[in-house]
Design a protein around this motif. Sequence first.
Motif, PDB file in Angstrom:
ATOM      1  N   GLN D 208       0.827  -1.207   0.000  1.00 60.82           N
ATOM      2  CA  GLN D 208       0.000   0.000   0.000  1.00 60.82           C
ATOM      3  C   GLN D 208       0.861   1.257   0.000  1.00 60.82           C
ATOM      4  O   GLN D 208       0.542   2.249  -0.653  1.00 60.82           O
ATOM      5  N   SER D 209       1.947   1.227   0.756  1.00 56.07           N
ATOM      6  CA  SER D 209       2.802   2.417   0.840  1.00 56.07           C
ATOM      7  C   SER D 209       3.531   2.695  -0.463  1.00 56.07           C
ATOM      8  O   SER D 209       3.706   3.837  -0.858  1.00 56.07           O
ATOM      9  N   LEU D 210       3.989   1.618  -1.100  1.00 57.33           N
ATOM     10  CA  LEU D 210       4.880   1.821  -2.242  1.00 57.33           C
ATOM     11  C   LEU D 210       4.213   1.687  -3.603  1.00 57.33           C
ATOM     12  O   LEU D 210       4.520   2.441  -4.520  1.00 57.33           O
ATOM     13  N   PHE D 211       3.346   0.720  -3.735  1.00 59.36           N
ATOM     14  CA  PHE D 211       2.905   0.377  -5.086  1.00 59.36           C
ATOM     15  C   PHE D 211       1.411   0.496  -5.322  1.00 59.36           C
ATOM     16  O   PHE D 211       0.941   0.183  -6.422  1.00 59.36           O
ATOM     17  N   ALA D 212       0.672   0.955  -4.326  1.00 61.26           N
ATOM     18  CA  ALA D 212      -0.782   1.007  -4.494  1.00 61.26           C
ATOM     19  C   ALA D 212      -1.147   1.786  -5.749  1.00 61.26           C
ATOM     20  O   ALA D 212      -2.065   1.431  -6.488  1.00 61.26           O
ATOM     21  N   LYS D 213      -0.399   2.886  -5.998  1.00 54.18           N
ATOM     22  CA  LYS D 213      -0.778   3.715  -7.138  1.00 54.18           C
ATOM     23  C   LYS D 213      -0.482   3.018  -8.469  1.00 54.18           C
ATOM     24  O   LYS D 213      -1.045   3.365  -9.500  1.00 54.18           O
TER      25      LYS D 213
END
Lengths: 237, 237, 237, 237
Positions: D208-213
Amino acid sequence: MKLAAKSKTRSPPARRRVASRAARASETKVVSAPLSRPNRAERAAERRQAIVDAAMEEFIARGFAATRLDDIAKRAGVAKGTIYLHFKDKESMFEELIRTAIVPLVGRLQAPPPAGATVRELVEGFALTFIREVVNTRRGDIVRLIVAEGPRFPSIADFYYREVVSKGLAGMRAVIELGIARGEIANANLARFPQILIAPALIAVIWQSLFAKHAPLDAIEMFRTHLDLIFGERRTT
Amino acid sequence: MKLAAKSKTRSPPARRRVASRAARASETKVVSAPLSRPNRAERAAERRQAIVDAAMEEFIARGFAATRLDDIAKRAGVAKGTIYLHFKDKESMFEELIRTAIVPLVGRLQAPPPAGATVRELVEGFALTFIREVVNTRRGDIVRLIVAEGPRFPSIADFYYREVVSKGLAGMRAVIELGIARGEIANANLARFPQILIAPALIAVIWQSLFAKHAPLDAIEMFRTHLDLIFGERRTT
Amino acid sequence: MKLAAKSKTRSPPARRRVASRAARASETKVVSAPLSRPNRAERAAERRQAIVDAAMEEFIARGFAATRLDDIAKRAGVAKGTIYLHFKDKESMFEELIRTAIVPLVGRLQAPPPAGATVRELVEGFALTFIREVVNTRRGDIVRLIVAEGPRFPSIADFYYREVVSKGLAGMRAVIELGIARGEIANANLARFPQILIAPALIAVIWQSLFAKHAPLDAIEMFRTHLDLIFGERRTT
Amino acid sequence: MKLAAKSKTRSPPARRRVASRAARASETKVVSAPLSRPNRAERAAERRQAIVDAAMEEFIARGFAATRLDDIAKRAGVAKGTIYLHFKDKESMFEELIRTAIVPLVGRLQAPPPAGATVRELVEGFALTFIREVVNTRRGDIVRLIVAEGPRFPSIADFYYREVVSKGLAGMRAVIELGIARGEIANANLARFPQILIAPALIAVIWQSLFAKHAPLDAIEMFRTHLDLIFGERRTT
DNA sequence: TATGAATGAGGTTTCATTCAT
DNA sequence: TATGAATGAAACCTCATTCAT
């Protein structure tokens, strides 16, 4: 990983605090003297002025690039960081200083025209003020500083042109045209080049900075001679 | 493997070096080509001149303190170290540059006085040369550079006063006295302030650097108007 | 105003020079050994590698913001300024380091699939390599560093997602689908979440950084247990 | 007179202070309004909470070293000095924050075990709570923060291991053993590595912190798939 | 108790100068 | 003679911490 207790014995602040104490001493026993004892805001203003003055001195002495903020801080008696409470960075400080340095200059030069004076008297009064207030003071150095740094600070040159030069030239042109209309000035072309009117004064500014120690220059007498060229020779006393 | 932003692909030096090598190669062992192949001394002199030219450009554009030897080297197409083969350090380079920059200037201005000319013609000729050779050229920037850096380089101001200003003023005073003697100049006081004669030309130098983009200034016409003040109005041809 | 002669006795360069001498010694009497003695370019590359290694150590130990270039320089045995010959600034250095640190990682993990192996053997081989090459090495710390600094360096997270994560997941998905097709993997849903396959290995990376000293973790045995869940229990020896 | 870029117009603090003053004014001298007028202690607690919240946001967004107390103060609507009335220094504040941030976390996760539930239901309930309360909230960022700063704050890693990790693992081990005893979990080895149970949830936090986007991840469905591996496939309802 | 102006150590970055090649 | 990588002093600027108000 934490820093050792910082030594708190700096002399410049001490100097400042002594001053405040003196002020307080003169008011001893007056419990609340809000108007006479410098309060926080006043002291901040004082401090800022000290920085401005110190910066001006240093910039004049060394130019923008060679001036060290460290030296400004030392001279102003504040810490380096304090400068950044008042100015964004060295460049903005310089630009703001130059800008604010000339505003009072302009005001002072717009002397009230003495009623019933000849145009020559008008110009001579203006020139004497300029020589007294600029040529032989720190402000002359500011003018030289503008000449020196202008090309590297186009915004300064722009501002100076807009606020001072163009207005000054317009004013001089008006005076010259008045002189022409009244017959005091023979050469009508002069109105096209008001720069000629002020040229010797500017030369004097530069001369004082560079060559005064080699050969003093009597700016006032030089300017009078210049006016003689424009208005015709003075009656020899 | 990416090298920092300072690009490593300087074309001028490469171009220069390749060119020299090509020249050398095509002439190898040909002893008798003294005119076409530059020898060591000549190439050193060329190199030195390239450094001088580059340094001048950079100093004019940025002033002494803000100029980087790296940029000078790049512009000259030599390595940074090469500069130190020709100059002791940045400061000496600057001083030497300023000194040598004005020597040809002075020579050029001492034009041969046209026989049978009036004093006004004399002065006008001199002024036109000055405006052509100084005001509207890189040399004008050098004059401004001297004004800018003079206070920080007293030896430069001293040298300039000794070699240029005092001699120039003496020359102008002589001309003015001639004009007075011949009756061309009415105001005898002018001889005391030869600075007045040159003032508009200097103003033009400063104007070009700072304000040309805001308002162009016709230096020649301004100077003619100035001469009219001194010598009396021109006959409109 | 010029600097005093700089002391030339720094120890790190001395260390480096000793190394070169050793190299030279091993070639004594070979007059020109251009291939074995490090030339300028080679030494520059060595130096750069020393900086890269030192920076990696420091960044891992302290994170981006808390790392001082001074410490990197000291550890690499170079002067602070030397770093700037190789990297534009601290930020670009960090980004470039992280990028180049994982490229060999990816290559190493794409081991040649042993012919005739079961899918479980395939995955197990890959996992063992990952654990050997990443979990228990400095590279594991790099992975943690990416987790730590990713949010503040979106370009790093982006790069890492593009070059490593998306490709790695795609590869794992393919392997999972192969396992499903061959009947080795019972749960078809696993192909939707290849992250599950690698999850324990990543947990091991984090565990080693944070809790290894409190309780050691046998990453290999943990991963085998994980595989048992996916492929069915191993034949108990 | 222009103050530096750091704007002086912070609305949140002003708003806060005005509000408090209004409240106080309207209640002046009313002794018996204990419920509506926050007393000194209450206001201090509120202030402290504001600081804690603001600090958490900033630390999460930038990490320990890159977070400025100035920004925390601004966000909390207090003066910088006020922070030091509640915390010894930046480091202690950070450590205390991290410690207190996870205490409620642990409590929330120890949900009352629903009577008569299967072990899978037990684990699933716990996991859903974790995903709801941690993975998709600010608390997930705190977990990442611990991963990021742990190596530089050994006391935090120690505390976290002692108070959360070891207890959590022990609890999970107990649950696993129950599952084994009841025959719900086939693989007895799982009790040796309870980390496997939580691994996908932690992966989700990091994702969620790094790759959610780049690619959204359905943490709940992923976890269910994971549970299928452990407990055997779900009956498709 | 709360403030925020002031501090100054310490960080990053630049650049004149040197020197091995 | 010419190079340019390397150096490190010194510049600008930041920010944790203090303290008079």
